[in-house]
Design a protein around this motif. Structure first.
Motif, PDB file in Angstrom:
ATOM      1  N   LEU A   1      -5.172   2.942   6.272  1.00 43.50           N
ATOM      2  CA  LEU A   1      -3.863   3.380   5.509  1.00 43.50           C
ATOM      3  C   LEU A   1      -3.348   2.341   4.639  1.00 43.50           C
ATOM      4  O   LEU A   1      -2.891   1.144   5.146  1.00 43.50           O
ATOM      5  CB  LEU A   1      -2.987   4.371   6.368  1.00 43.50           C
ATOM      6  N   THR A   2      -3.618   2.899   3.675  1.00 42.45           N
ATOM      7  CA  THR A   2      -2.972   1.385   2.646  1.00 42.45           C
ATOM      8  C   THR A   2      -1.354   1.908   1.436  1.00 42.45           C
ATOM      9  O   THR A   2      -1.730   3.505   1.521  1.00 42.45           O
ATOM     10  CB  THR A   2      -3.861   1.093   1.750  1.00 42.45           C
ATOM     11  N   ASN A   3      -0.937   1.186   1.322  1.00 37.22           N
ATOM     12  CA  ASN A   3       0.614   1.658   0.657  1.00 37.22           C
ATOM     13  C   ASN A   3       0.714   0.311  -0.010  1.00 37.22           C
ATOM     14  O   ASN A   3       1.215  -0.810   0.209  1.00 37.22           O
ATOM     15  CB  ASN A   3       1.754   1.355   1.118  1.00 37.22           C
ATOM     16  N   GLY A   4      -0.176   0.167  -1.275  1.00 33.57           N
ATOM     17  CA  GLY A   4      -0.243  -1.166  -2.093  1.00 33.57           C
ATOM     18  C   GLY A   4      -0.672  -2.448  -1.429  1.00 33.57           C
ATOM     19  O   GLY A   4      -2.112  -2.474  -0.824  1.00 33.57           O
ATOM     20  N   ALA A   5      -0.595  -3.358  -1.000  1.00 36.80           N
ATOM     21  CA  ALA A   5      -1.008  -4.101  -0.389  1.00 36.80           C
ATOM     22  C   ALA A   5      -0.986  -4.528   1.157  1.00 36.80           C
ATOM     23  O   ALA A   5      -1.525  -4.909   2.118  1.00 36.80           O
ATOM     24  CB  ALA A   5      -0.971  -5.924  -0.758  1.00 36.80           C
ATOM     25  N   ASN A   6      -0.155  -3.180   1.225  1.00 33.59           N
ATOM     26  CA  ASN A   6       0.476  -3.217   2.900  1.00 33.59           C
ATOM     27  C   ASN A   6      -0.522  -2.680   3.396  1.00 33.59           C
ATOM     28  O   ASN A   6      -1.317  -1.455   3.127  1.00 33.59           O
ATOM     29  CB  ASN A   6       1.511  -2.642   2.864  1.00 33.59           C
ATOM     30  N   THR A   7      -1.005  -2.058   4.615  1.00 33.05           N
ATOM     31  CA  THR A   7      -2.042  -1.592   5.354  1.00 33.05           C
ATOM     32  C   THR A   7      -1.230  -1.203   6.815  1.00 33.05           C
ATOM     33  O   THR A   7      -0.466  -1.888   7.419  1.00 33.05           O
ATOM     34  CB  THR A   7      -3.599  -1.931   5.667  1.00 33.05           C
TER      35      THR A   7
END
Length: 171
Positions: A102-108
Motif C-alpha cells: 500500500l502506498t502513500n507518496g514514497a511511503n509503503t
C-alpha cells in the motif's frame, strides 16, 4: 300412360344429372414438398469477474497486532468452463505477490493476500502454483473470499495508503 312416362322421366333425369357431373369443375388437389432446415449455435467459453474493495480500516503501528480484513470476488463463467483466479502483485513499488505494498507518496505499508481464513496460503497470479485450485463453472456465479493481512510492527507515517490489485480469471 303415366307408367310409360315415369320410367322415361326418371331415366332422362338421371342422364341429365350424370351429364352435369361430367362437365362440373373438379376440386383442385394441393401438392406439398418438405425438407428439414439445420439450426445451430456455438456457445463460447467466457468469464466475468467482479471484485469488491478490500478495506483494512485503521492500522495502529504500535498495537503489536495484525490488521485483518476480507473481501469477495464473484466469478461467472459459461457452465462447464474450467477456470482459475489470480491476483496481481499490485501497483506498489517493489511489490510481489507475497509482499504487496500500500502506498502513500514514497511511503509503503506491506500487506499480504491469502486463499484461506488461517492466512497460511498466499494468493498469487500463477495458475497451478499460487492460485486456488481450478474450478468448473456451474449455472450461477461462484463467490471467492480473499483474506488480507497487514502485519504488525510496521511503523510508517500517518496517512491514507492505497493499492490496486488486478484480478485475472484464466479459462
Amino acid at each position: 300412360m303415366e307408367k310409360f312416362y315415369a320410367p322415361f322421366a326418371a331415366c332422362v333425369t338421371g342422364a341429365i344429372a350424370a351429364g352435369l357431373l361430367a362437365i362440373a369443375p373438379t376440386a383442385a388437389h394441393a401438392a406439398t414438398a418438405t425438407d428439414t432446415m439445420a439450426v445451430s449455435a456455438t456457445v463460447q467459453s467466457a468469464c466475468i469477474v467482479s471484485a469488491s474493495a478490500l478495506a483494512f480500516g485503521s492500522y495502529n503501528p504500535t498495537s503489536g497486532t495484525n490488521l485483518d480484513a476480507t473481501t469477495t470476488l464473484s466469478v461467472t463463467c459459461t457452465s462447464g468452463t474450467s477456470y482459475t483466479v489470480g491476483l496481481s502483485a499490485g501497483n506498489g513499488s517493489g511489490a510481489t505477490v507475497t509482499n504487496r505494498k500500500l502506498t502513500n507518496g514514497a511511503n509503503t505499508l506491506s500487506y499480504t493476500l491469502y486463499q484461506d481464513a488461517s492466512r497460511a496460503t498466499n494468493w498469487g497470479n500463477t495458475p497451478g502454483t499460487d492460485t486456488p485450485a481450478s474450478a468448473v463453472a456451474g449455472a450461477s456465479a461462484t463467490s471467492l473470499t480473499v483474506y488480507g493481512r497487514v502485519a504488525s510492527g510496521q511503523n510508517v507515517p500517518a496517512g491514507t495508503y492505497t493499492d490496486s490489485v488486478t484480478v485475472t480469471v484464466n479459462y
